[in-house]
Design an enzyme around this catalytic site. Structure first.
Site, PDB file in Angstrom:
ATOM      1  N   GLU A   1      -0.237   5.069   1.030  1.00  0.00           N
ATOM      2  CA  GLU A   1      -0.372   6.022   2.068  1.00  0.00           C
ATOM      3  C   GLU A   1      -0.725   5.142   3.593  1.00  0.00           C
ATOM      4  O   GLU A   1      -0.976   4.212   3.568  1.00  0.00           O
ATOM      5  CB  GLU A   1      -1.913   6.536   1.724  1.00  0.00           C
ATOM      6  CG  GLU A   1      -1.679   7.561   0.893  1.00  0.00           C
ATOM      7  CD  GLU A   1      -3.199   8.190   0.432  1.00  0.00           C
ATOM      8  OE1 GLU A   1      -3.554   8.872   1.197  1.00  0.00           O
ATOM      9  OE2 GLU A   1      -3.676   8.002  -0.668  1.00  0.00           O
TER      10      GLU A   1
ATOM     11  N   ASP B   1       0.980  -1.071  -0.079  1.00  0.00           N
ATOM     12  CA  ASP B   1      -0.040  -0.078   0.289  1.00  0.00           C
ATOM     13  C   ASP B   1       0.864   1.392   0.097  1.00  0.00           C
ATOM     14  O   ASP B   1       2.193   1.205   0.142  1.00  0.00           O
ATOM     15  CB  ASP B   1      -0.827  -0.118   1.007  1.00  0.00           C
ATOM     16  CG  ASP B   1      -1.776   1.258   1.506  1.00  0.00           C
ATOM     17  OD1 ASP B   1      -2.324   1.505   0.262  1.00  0.00           O
ATOM     18  OD2 ASP B   1      -2.080   1.573   2.356  1.00  0.00           O
TER      19      ASP B   1
END
Length: 202
Positions: free
Chosen positions: A9, A7
């Site tokens: 953020e 991922d």
């Protein structure tokens, strides 16, 4: 052959919407996929707030330009890329991601697209694919890759659970509590060691 999917953020860079919320003083924009599992609900809420406040893409991009990777993220990513192929699987948007990718050394990213009016207002969004993180993992597996995945939010669980190996990274405690069988790390050194151990097993 291994590929690690991360991922963006909360894992490599700060949460964009939280940074924008702090810049504009709009607390409702601090909600993320850590708080609301339904991404469509979350994005429509954000778009409505932006419309009400008269804020558009250029205002968000101005904040993004000031965002730096999390401390140690670039070094972690550099070392990880010496061990495996790396793909960032993110629900962010190409209009947000470009300056951040430059700061991270231009890793590969699969993300989504904003729909922007001629006046620069965000009117909607276009997903690359429904449940895109999950489908990316399954596609990589279908061409012979062993996948390792890590993220911090509800929308990362499908890719983590469908990977041969998966880790939570700096996830909120309620997600850790709900998924106690997924190893949870808070430091890049721990995540890197976790990946190394899986690769060493072949």
């Amino acid at each position: 052959m291994f590929v690690t999917c991360l991922d963006l953020e909360g894992v490599l860079v700060p949460e964009i919407w939280i940074a924008f919320a702090e810049e504009t003083g709009i607390p409702e924009l601090k909600l993320t996929t850590r708080d609301i599992a339904d991404y469509d609900v979350l994005m429509n809420k954000r778009i409505k707030i932006l419309e009400e406040k008269g804020l558009g893409l250029k205002e968000i991009q101005a904040v993004i330009e000031k965002i730096e990777p999390l401390p140690g993220a670039k070094e972690f990513l550099d070392e990880l890329r010496t061990l495996t192929q790396v793909i960032i699987l993110s629900d962010t948007f190409t209009q947000f991601a470009a300056p951040l990718m430059k700061k991270l050394g231009m890793p590969t990213i699969f993300c989504n697209e904003l729909i922007v009016s001629p006046q620069g207002m965000i009117t909607g969004y276009k997903l690359r694919q429904e449940n895109g993180k999950y489908h990316a993992i399954k596609a990589l597996q279908s061409i012979g890759y062993v996948t390792i995945a890590s993220g911090d939010s509800f929308n990362d669980l499908a890719m983590i659970q469908s990977s041969q190996y998966g880790f939570l990274f700096r996830a909120p405690q309620h997600i850790i509590n709900d998924y106690p069988t997924i190893p949870a790390f808070t430091e890049y050194s721990q995540l890197l060691q976790g990946v190394k151990e899986k690769i060493s097993k072949g």
